[in-house]
Every structure is written in C-alpha cells, then in structure tokens.
Design a protein around this motif. Sequence first.
Motif, PDB file in Angstrom:
ATOM      1  N   GLY A   1       0.792  -1.215   0.000  1.00  0.00           N
ATOM      2  CA  GLY A   1       0.000   0.000   0.000  1.00  0.00           C
ATOM      3  C   GLY A   1       0.824   1.264   0.000  1.00  0.00           C
ATOM      4  O   GLY A   1       2.041   1.264  -0.199  1.00  0.00           O
TER       5      GLY A   1
ATOM      6  N   ILE B   1      -3.440  -3.174   3.067  1.00  0.00           N
ATOM      7  CA  ILE B   1      -3.642  -1.726   3.143  1.00  0.00           C
ATOM      8  C   ILE B   1      -2.853  -1.187   4.329  1.00  0.00           C
ATOM      9  O   ILE B   1      -2.964  -1.704   5.445  1.00  0.00           O
ATOM     10  CB  ILE B   1      -5.137  -1.384   3.274  1.00  0.00           C
TER      11      ILE B   1
ATOM     12  N   ALA C   1      -8.085   0.969  -3.522  1.00  0.00           N
ATOM     13  CA  ALA C   1      -6.923   0.376  -2.858  1.00  0.00           C
ATOM     14  C   ALA C   1      -7.156  -1.102  -2.580  1.00  0.00           C
ATOM     15  O   ALA C   1      -6.287  -1.952  -2.813  1.00  0.00           O
ATOM     16  CB  ALA C   1      -6.624   1.127  -1.559  1.00  0.00           C
TER      17      ALA C   1
ATOM     18  N   THR D   1     -12.928  -2.531   4.195  1.00  0.00           N
ATOM     19  CA  THR D   1     -12.503  -3.041   2.893  1.00  0.00           C
ATOM     20  C   THR D   1     -12.422  -4.559   2.871  1.00  0.00           C
ATOM     21  O   THR D   1     -12.376  -5.167   1.802  1.00  0.00           O
ATOM     22  CB  THR D   1     -11.121  -2.485   2.521  1.00  0.00           C
TER      23      THR D   1
ATOM     24  N   CYS E   1      -4.623  -5.196   7.184  1.00  0.00           N
ATOM     25  CA  CYS E   1      -4.103  -3.832   7.342  1.00  0.00           C
ATOM     26  C   CYS E   1      -2.853  -3.832   8.220  1.00  0.00           C
ATOM     27  O   CYS E   1      -2.734  -4.641   9.144  1.00  0.00           O
ATOM     28  CB  CYS E   1      -5.142  -2.934   8.009  1.00  0.00           C
TER      29      CYS E   1
ATOM     30  N   LEU F   1     -10.590   4.139  -0.953  1.00  0.00           N
ATOM     31  CA  LEU F   1     -10.377   2.894  -0.206  1.00  0.00           C
ATOM     32  C   LEU F   1     -10.779   1.670  -1.023  1.00  0.00           C
ATOM     33  O   LEU F   1     -10.087   0.652  -1.020  1.00  0.00           O
ATOM     34  CB  LEU F   1     -11.174   2.917   1.094  1.00  0.00           C
TER      35      LEU F   1
ATOM     36  N   TYR G   1     -10.798   1.301   8.048  1.00  0.00           N
ATOM     37  CA  TYR G   1     -10.047   0.601   7.008  1.00  0.00           C
ATOM     38  C   TYR G   1     -10.473  -0.858   6.876  1.00  0.00           C
ATOM     39  O   TYR G   1     -10.406  -1.429   5.780  1.00  0.00           O
ATOM     40  CB  TYR G   1      -8.544   0.689   7.288  1.00  0.00           C
TER      41      TYR G   1
END
Length: 449
Positions: free
Chosen positions: A293, A315, A308, A334, A338, A305, A331
């Motif tokens: 990311g 991410i 991505a 998604t 992460c 987002l 986040y």
Amino acid sequence: MRRTKWGGLAERGFEASGFFRVDQRDGIHWLVDPDGGLFLSKGVNNVRFDPDNIRNTDKVPYAQACLDKYGSRNNWRAAAANRLVSWNFNTIGCWSDEVVAGAGDTPLAMTPIVDLGASFWLHRRQRFPDVFDDEFESHIRQRAKELCTPRRNAPQLLGTFIDNELYWSPDWRGNDELLTTFLNFPPRRPGRVTAITALQQHYRDFEQFNAVWCTPARSWDALHMLGQIEAPFTRLAPGARYNTEESWANKLDRRREAFAADCDAFAAVVADRYFELCVGAIKAADPNHMVLGARFGALPHDGVLAAAARHLDVISFNCYHADPTPLIEAYATTGKPCIITEFSFRGDDVGLPNSMGGGPRVPTQTERAACFRSYATAAVSHPNVVGYHWFEHADQPREGRFDGEDCNYGTVTIEDEVYPELTGAMTEVNADAERLHGQGAAIASAAQA
C-alpha cells in the motif's frame, strides 16, 4: 511457543512458500512467513546509523554517538539488529538500513518504500502525481525495475510500500479535493484535460455545470484556459464527523451535494488508476512479494479505499491517535488485512522540545510505555490488523531535523541509550501479540454468527 527463524508461530502454521504472503484462518487475517509461520509484522521505522541531520547542517548527532560507542557502522548494525530482536521485534520499517535486516543473529523482515508517485510528483512539481500523464506509467515502471528487481528473490522482504502519505482528500494539510487539484494543473496537462472531460461527460451542458461550480468561464473551452478554478464548497476531512455533518449539509444544498459527488467520483477514478499502475509496475519487477500500500496519512474517501482494496495485498495507514480502534474499523470495512505503519507517543520528561510532529505528548516515560501497551494491544486484537510499526528508532535532534521536528520518538536517545520503560512494554506486548491476535478469531466468528 515454537517459532520459525523469522519469529512466526510454527504450530498450526500454513504451507511454506519461501516468501512472505497473507492468508486467513477462521475469519482472521495473518501474514505468513517464508517458513509457513503465523506472522505479525512488529517493526520500527528509520532504523539507521544516520537517521537525522540537524536542520540546515551536515551534523548527524546519533551517528557520531554510535561511532564513538561501537567503532563502526557494521558493529552498530549488528548491535541494533540483536537489540530489536531482544525486544521481540521482527521487522525493520520504512527508511531503514536494509543491511540491518541480516546483520544480527536472527533475521529481520524488511519493508522498503519506492516512492513511485512521489518521485513523479516532485519531478512535475504537482501536489499529486498526474496519473493520466503517459510519462507516469513509464516513469514508475522504470523506477520499480531499478528498485524492486534486485529484491525479487529475497526471502527477508516482507513487501514493498508504494508511497508515503500522498494527498488524497482534505486533511491537516489543506482543503483541496483531488478534483480541484487536477483542475488546477497547468492548461493542457493530461490530468487537467481528463478532469474537465469527466465533468463535461457528466453534465448535459456547461450552464448546468456552472450552476454548481460558479466559475467565471462561459464555456468548456474557456474553462480549459482558466488560470484558477476555485472549489465552490469546502468539505470536512473524512472521519468521525464526516458522514453526519456532510450528509446534513448536502441535504440542505443540492449544489453542494452535486459538487461532493463530482469530487468523490473523480477521486475514485484517480485512485483506481494509481493503484492499478503502481501495483502492476511493482509486480512486473517483483512477482514474488506483496505490495503493502501507500501508507495513507489520513482516512480517504470510500472510493479511494475501494480502489486500494481491489489492487493491494495489504492496506497500510499511519495513525497517530491515542486509540487506533476507530481508524482500524474504517479501514477494515474493505475486508483487507491492514498494517499500521506509523504511530508514536512523545514524553515531555527528557528535555526535547516536542514542538512539531504527530502523536500525543505525555508527561513521563512511564505513561509513554503505558500508551504503547494500550495502543498495540488494541491494534493486534483486531482480526484485520497484521502488524504495527513504531515511529521511530532514535530520538530526533533537539535543534530539529530537516523539517523542524524535534521529538522524543525514539526507542533510544540520540546518544543510543535505551528507554527501559518503553522497550520493556514493547518486549512484553510483542511477545504476546500472536495470542492477542488469535483471540480475534472468536470475535470475528461471533460477529458472523
């Protein structure tokens, strides 16, 4: 707990592939190390002998202190690597000396950044890279070839970051939208032409467009030549207040609602092109490793987002809040794993000014350690979070680094003396991180039931 040489949990691991990757089990995301171990990336940024010059000088006080203490850069590398492992870290984060990854008795994963967009942005002197410029793709492919190809067979490479904290939407740096940013590129630049063309395709005629945007232009041709195109409205940065307040404001003013829709639609298109081209460039040069990311500096709009998530393996985002939970949840929508790529707390009891920079200030090192413990525990307890990277290895100079930051961010002082309270908390939480993360499986399963 038996661990692999990378620090991952060997019991109930995944199939070994020889490289780091991501996988899921029982609704929880994991990194998988080259030997198949369950892995969370516990890292420190800027692990290097020469981290910060004193502003406007060539003096690097940390380097001088370490040269006096260790006698050479290589001796420091070995000592720094072994010390990080003793604190149960397993990764060197962004801007680190990659030699450190293999300098100690135990290997560390590494996570370099290649600055694909930033290097083009600086070349073009624009706030955001013009992803519609034909030269953008050729530039990033060449840069990825030069920087990523040499690492393509490296087992210690966790993955590659594309960029750091590009400007995606209104945040602490300003109120511009990506759409207005592109509209104000110089005339005939591809990004400006693309932005105006998108608006022209959306609105039936220029008068309908101008009823929303209120520009001094009287035609599409005149808009192309306009020196400055001002945004008719200013939006909040995405976050806790955004949905409620922006929704209410848009209901009260349909022109504002149309402007917001224009901005969101264009940002999604830019993001999709940016991530598609950048991920493609990196994967072409190195098909064996993950793309981690672009280290979001602030929460972007939903369309960014979503783009991505379509293209990235992981991410990444920076979060200098005292509690990362709300941002993690944002986040995690998604569905992707992460990594928190920067966070820190600054103590006011060590004599550094702490006058610039992110992260809460606390009175003492004891409270600094407690803040780390609370933050990191909350982070790894979430089933989507597969790592956290502390900013940074050593304190900044009292006189300020290149941009004036002068903070107590370090795990060590600028004389390379360890902060025992902080590193003690790090050692304990890092050792327990996989257990805490594993508990997220029960939370995820309960939520799905």
